[in-house]
Design a protein around this motif. Sequence first.
Motif, PDB file in Angstrom:
ATOM      1  N   ALA A 121      -4.967   3.553  19.818  1.00 61.33           N
ATOM      2  CA  ALA A 121      -5.371   4.313  20.999  1.00 61.33           C
ATOM      3  C   ALA A 121      -4.192   4.902  21.757  1.00 61.33           C
ATOM      4  CB  ALA A 121      -6.181   3.408  21.932  1.00 61.33           C
ATOM      5  N   ASP A 122      -2.979   4.486  21.407  1.00 65.85           N
ATOM      6  CA  ASP A 122      -1.806   5.045  22.069  1.00 65.85           C
ATOM      7  C   ASP A 122      -1.423   6.407  21.531  1.00 65.85           C
ATOM      8  OD1 ASP A 122      -1.303   3.546  19.707  1.00 65.85           O
ATOM      9  OD2 ASP A 122       0.843   3.567  20.117  1.00 65.85           O
ATOM     10  N   ILE A 123      -1.870   6.757  20.310  1.00 68.86           N
ATOM     11  CA  ILE A 123      -1.502   8.063  19.752  1.00 68.86           C
ATOM     12  C   ILE A 123      -2.706   8.933  19.390  1.00 68.86           C
ATOM     13  CG2 ILE A 123       0.709   7.219  18.882  1.00 68.86           C
ATOM     14  CD1 ILE A 123      -0.552   7.239  16.076  1.00 68.86           C
ATOM     15  N   TYR A 124      -3.872   8.325  19.209  1.00 69.18           N
ATOM     16  CA  TYR A 124      -5.073   9.108  18.899  1.00 69.18           C
ATOM     17  C   TYR A 124      -5.970   9.167  20.126  1.00 69.18           C
ATOM     18  CZ  TYR A 124      -3.865   9.082  13.939  1.00 69.18           C
ATOM     19  OH  TYR A 124      -3.230   9.285  12.743  1.00 69.18           O
ATOM     20  N   GLU A 125      -6.460  10.366  20.419  1.00 72.50           N
ATOM     21  CA  GLU A 125      -7.265  10.540  21.622  1.00 72.50           C
ATOM     22  C   GLU A 125      -8.650   9.944  21.471  1.00 72.50           C
ATOM     23  OE1 GLU A 125      -7.321  14.703  22.397  1.00 72.50           O
ATOM     24  OE2 GLU A 125      -5.149  14.868  22.634  1.00 72.50           O
ATOM     25  N   ASP A 126      -9.236  10.103  20.274  1.00 76.42           N
ATOM     26  CA  ASP A 126     -10.605   9.648  20.055  1.00 76.42           C
ATOM     27  C   ASP A 126     -10.861   9.577  18.551  1.00 76.42           C
ATOM     28  OD1 ASP A 126     -10.836  12.355  19.301  1.00 76.42           O
ATOM     29  OD2 ASP A 126     -11.734  12.926  21.220  1.00 76.42           O
ATOM     30  N   LEU A 127     -12.079   9.217  18.179  1.00 77.90           N
ATOM     31  CA  LEU A 127     -12.416   9.092  16.759  1.00 77.90           C
ATOM     32  C   LEU A 127     -12.264  10.425  16.036  1.00 77.90           C
ATOM     33  CD1 LEU A 127     -13.543   7.547  14.335  1.00 77.90           C
ATOM     34  CD2 LEU A 127     -15.855   7.968  15.225  1.00 77.90           C
ATOM     35  N   ALA A 128     -12.629  11.514  16.674  1.00 76.08           N
ATOM     36  CA  ALA A 128     -12.504  12.827  16.031  1.00 76.08           C
ATOM     37  C   ALA A 128     -11.061  13.113  15.645  1.00 76.08           C
ATOM     38  CB  ALA A 128     -13.041  13.914  16.960  1.00 76.08           C
ATOM     39  N   HIS A 129     -10.133  12.710  16.506  1.00 75.39           N
ATOM     40  CA  HIS A 129      -8.706  12.894  16.243  1.00 75.39           C
ATOM     41  C   HIS A 129      -8.279  12.075  15.017  1.00 75.39           C
ATOM     42  CE1 HIS A 129      -4.384  12.941  18.143  1.00 75.39           C
ATOM     43  NE2 HIS A 129      -4.482  13.710  17.083  1.00 75.39           N
ATOM     44  N   PHE A 138      10.155  12.403  16.662  1.00 72.87           N
ATOM     45  CA  PHE A 138      10.324  13.828  16.395  1.00 72.87           C
ATOM     46  C   PHE A 138       9.309  14.352  15.374  1.00 72.87           C
ATOM     47  CE2 PHE A 138      13.171  11.180  13.916  1.00 72.87           C
ATOM     48  CZ  PHE A 138      12.886  11.555  12.614  1.00 72.87           C
ATOM     49  N   ASP A 139       8.399  13.503  14.932  1.00 78.43           N
ATOM     50  CA  ASP A 139       7.365  13.886  13.953  1.00 78.43           C
ATOM     51  C   ASP A 139       6.127  13.072  14.270  1.00 78.43           C
ATOM     52  OD1 ASP A 139       5.700  14.338  11.808  1.00 78.43           O
ATOM     53  OD2 ASP A 139       7.150  13.796  10.267  1.00 78.43           O
ATOM     54  N   LYS A 140       5.224  13.651  15.055  1.00 77.84           N
ATOM     55  CA  LYS A 140       4.079  12.890  15.558  1.00 77.84           C
ATOM     56  C   LYS A 140       2.896  12.880  14.591  1.00 77.84           C
ATOM     57  CE  LYS A 140       4.635  11.003  18.696  1.00 77.84           C
ATOM     58  NZ  LYS A 140       5.416   9.743  18.841  1.00 77.84           N
ATOM     59  N   THR A 197       9.664   3.290 -13.968  1.00 75.21           N
ATOM     60  CA  THR A 197       8.392   3.803 -14.476  1.00 75.21           C
ATOM     61  C   THR A 197       7.816   4.863 -13.535  1.00 75.21           C
ATOM     62  OG1 THR A 197       7.410   1.843 -13.455  1.00 75.21           O
ATOM     63  CG2 THR A 197       7.795   1.777 -15.830  1.00 75.21           C
ATOM     64  N   ARG A 198       6.690   5.431 -13.913  1.00 75.47           N
ATOM     65  CA  ARG A 198       6.163   6.619 -13.230  1.00 75.47           C
ATOM     66  C   ARG A 198       5.355   6.294 -11.973  1.00 75.47           C
ATOM     67  NH1 ARG A 198       4.888  11.799 -13.310  1.00 75.47           N
ATOM     68  NH2 ARG A 198       2.753  12.507 -12.957  1.00 75.47           N
ATOM     69  N   THR A 199       4.660   5.165 -11.954  1.00 74.79           N
ATOM     70  CA  THR A 199       3.684   4.915 -10.890  1.00 74.79           C
ATOM     71  C   THR A 199       4.345   4.304  -9.656  1.00 74.79           C
ATOM     72  OG1 THR A 199       1.950   4.554 -12.535  1.00 74.79           O
ATOM     73  CG2 THR A 199       1.542   3.734 -10.313  1.00 74.79           C
ATOM     74  N   PHE A 200       4.056   4.888  -8.477  1.00 71.61           N
ATOM     75  CA  PHE A 200       4.516   4.335  -7.208  1.00 71.61           C
ATOM     76  C   PHE A 200       3.288   4.107  -6.329  1.00 71.61           C
ATOM     77  CE2 PHE A 200       8.602   3.834  -4.861  1.00 71.61           C
ATOM     78  CZ  PHE A 200       8.083   3.278  -3.720  1.00 71.61           C
ATOM     79  N   LEU A 201       3.095   2.858  -5.914  1.00 71.24           N
ATOM     80  CA  LEU A 201       1.939   2.462  -5.111  1.00 71.24           C
ATOM     81  C   LEU A 201       2.364   2.319  -3.652  1.00 71.24           C
ATOM     82  CD1 LEU A 201       0.687  -0.361  -7.498  1.00 71.24           C
ATOM     83  CD2 LEU A 201       0.141   2.076  -7.590  1.00 71.24           C
ATOM     84  N   LEU A 202       1.563   2.874  -2.755  1.00 70.57           N
ATOM     85  CA  LEU A 202       1.946   2.943  -1.347  1.00 70.57           C
ATOM     86  C   LEU A 202       0.799   2.564  -0.426  1.00 70.57           C
ATOM     87  CD1 LEU A 202       3.578   6.373  -1.734  1.00 70.57           C
ATOM     88  CD2 LEU A 202       4.733   4.598  -0.446  1.00 70.57           C
ATOM     89  N   GLU A 203       1.150   1.830   0.601  1.00 72.30           N
ATOM     90  CA  GLU A 203       0.224   1.667   1.716  1.00 72.30           C
ATOM     91  C   GLU A 203       0.383   2.879   2.621  1.00 72.30           C
ATOM     92  OE1 GLU A 203      -0.388  -1.214   5.604  1.00 72.30           O
ATOM     93  OE2 GLU A 203       0.416  -2.072   3.746  1.00 72.30           O
ATOM     94  N   GLY A 204      -0.692   3.626   2.809  1.00 69.26           N
ATOM     95  CA  GLY A 204      -0.641   4.853   3.580  1.00 69.26           C
ATOM     96  C   GLY A 204      -1.032   4.631   5.029  1.00 69.26           C
ATOM     97  N   ASP A 205      -0.048   4.638   5.907  1.00 64.35           N
ATOM     98  CA  ASP A 205      -0.246   4.331   7.322  1.00 64.35           C
ATOM     99  C   ASP A 205      -0.593   5.596   8.094  1.00 64.35           C
ATOM    100  OD1 ASP A 205      -0.177   3.289   9.861  1.00 64.35           O
ATOM    101  OD2 ASP A 205       1.947   2.769   9.841  1.00 64.35           O
ATOM    102  N   GLU A 206      -1.656   5.506   8.900  1.00 64.30           N
ATOM    103  CA  GLU A 206      -2.063   6.648   9.719  1.00 64.30           C
ATOM    104  C   GLU A 206      -1.308   6.730  11.038  1.00 64.30           C
ATOM    105  OE1 GLU A 206      -5.131   3.375  10.773  1.00 64.30           O
ATOM    106  OE2 GLU A 206      -3.843   3.955   9.088  1.00 64.30           O
ATOM    107  N   TYR A 207      -0.459   5.754  11.312  1.00 62.32           N
ATOM    108  CA  TYR A 207       0.306   5.779  12.556  1.00 62.32           C
ATOM    109  C   TYR A 207       1.347   6.898  12.503  1.00 62.32           C
ATOM    110  CZ  TYR A 207       1.733   3.568  16.909  1.00 62.32           C
ATOM    111  OH  TYR A 207       1.969   3.309  18.235  1.00 62.32           O
ATOM    112  N   ASP A 208       1.842   7.308  13.668  1.00 60.00           N
ATOM    113  CA  ASP A 208       2.748   8.457  13.683  1.00 60.00           C
ATOM    114  C   ASP A 208       4.084   8.116  13.028  1.00 60.00           C
ATOM    115  OD1 ASP A 208       3.840   6.880  15.679  1.00 60.00           O
ATOM    116  OD2 ASP A 208       3.807   8.419  17.223  1.00 60.00           O
TER     117      ASP A 208
END
Length: 486
Positions: A202-210, A178-180, A163-174
């Motif tokens: 906190a290991d990959i994002y510098e701060d909240l703005a990031h 080779f792709d940060k 079928t057409r629909t694909f549901l995904l959990e979208g992770d903000e982690y890197d």
Amino acid sequence: MTDIKNKHIHLSGICGTAMASLAGLLQQKGYRITGSDAAAYPPMSDQLHAMGIKVAEPYAESNLDSKPDLVVIGNALSRGNPEVERVLDERIPFTSMAAILHEEFLVGRESLVVAGTHGKTTTTSMLAWIYQTASQENPALEPSFLIGGVAENFGISYQLRATRTFLLEGDEYDTAFFDKGPKFLHYFPDGLILTSVEFDHADIYEDLAHVKTAFKRLVNLVPRRGVIVAYDGNANVSECVEHALCRVERYGFSNRADWRIENLRHEGRKSLWQVHLKGELWAEFEMSMAGEHNALNATAAAALAFNHGVPVSAIQAALASFHSVKRRLEVRAVVDNITVIDDFAHHPTAIRETLRALRLAYPNAKLWAVLEPRSNTLRRNVFQQELVDSLSQADAVIMDAVYQQQRIPEGERLHPEQVIAAINAAGTPAELCADVAAIVDSLDRQLKPGDVVAILSNGGFDGIYEKLPMRLSQRAHRQIADEAHG
């Protein structure tokens, strides 16, 4: 990757929740799958075993002796890993989990993504069950999905349909060494849920703005014809969706919410509430999960599903029969009327909401919080005071040492002894234990029938989920034997 027959794909880091799910999708599509990891533990190790996929442990160059056609490198692996080094030395083709997911499964489909600092896994599981329930009347709605956890209604973390629909959990982690960039930028959502935006990882994002920059880039990928369902109780979410070029609908408790929750009430582990759409009563819901955050997650899933043609009756039926996700308020054991709960804790906000939900579900119980500071955020002192405040929601607290603390610079490291001292000073009994054996010993001495123990960790926690119930069972048997002998 058009010639599937006999194509061999090896997943380095296969026991991660997303990687194990990807392994299942690729195997279902017809590829031959192998994998390796440093260590395997439930629930993903169980899922891989059920799929017939053997996990080579630990990482080693020899794991690639079979000469795979492609290696998917998990984001936990970096230069110096023996499998990474062999891939680079021999120029074995390699890719990331997010990239192959897009290439193999998302192109040509409708991608609905659930993103946010908290609630992604549960909300994606709710959305998948809503679509699955609706497919009983309309088979075209049966979804494909990838979830970062085992959805109990399915007993698995992935599903592939034509079928057409694909549901995904979208992770903000890197994505990979080779792709940060964050994984979710590979998913190109047609519809998006944004549950929350806080400083995390906190290991990959510098701060909240990031962090906010990453979510703004995700919002910028939603086409004009798409829709974003965004929580209205978080200023960071508001900022991230402010310049969206598609329709944005807000959900929450405030009068300005398009999807407004009203009359939320709890009966033990059950939640009941109404949703008003643009000021008018739209639907009434009930669900066997406690907590304000779970009502929010369910409302977000309902809103996105309805926007994509799922009838409200199917949404109501799905939520009424929803059974949560493994490691999210999961009851692992009840021994001698002591309830042991497993929850995937990775951030002080998540810990706070978990303990609040358990207060509602078990209002008369003594609530214990047992924490392993294991996530890359909890191992650092960036949220040390917030952690004190969150854990103080419990009646008693036990903490383990910081997981692999030697990997965290001294100036950044969480100091559990300071957390414990602050919790005690606030009036909540708290202790620091050296290891799981000491934690189990302490709980064995102190737990009483009627107590609830929330074990909080995003890892295996040295088998405490099995060790504690075993000890309590042994204690109960001793008590029975003692009573029998007078």
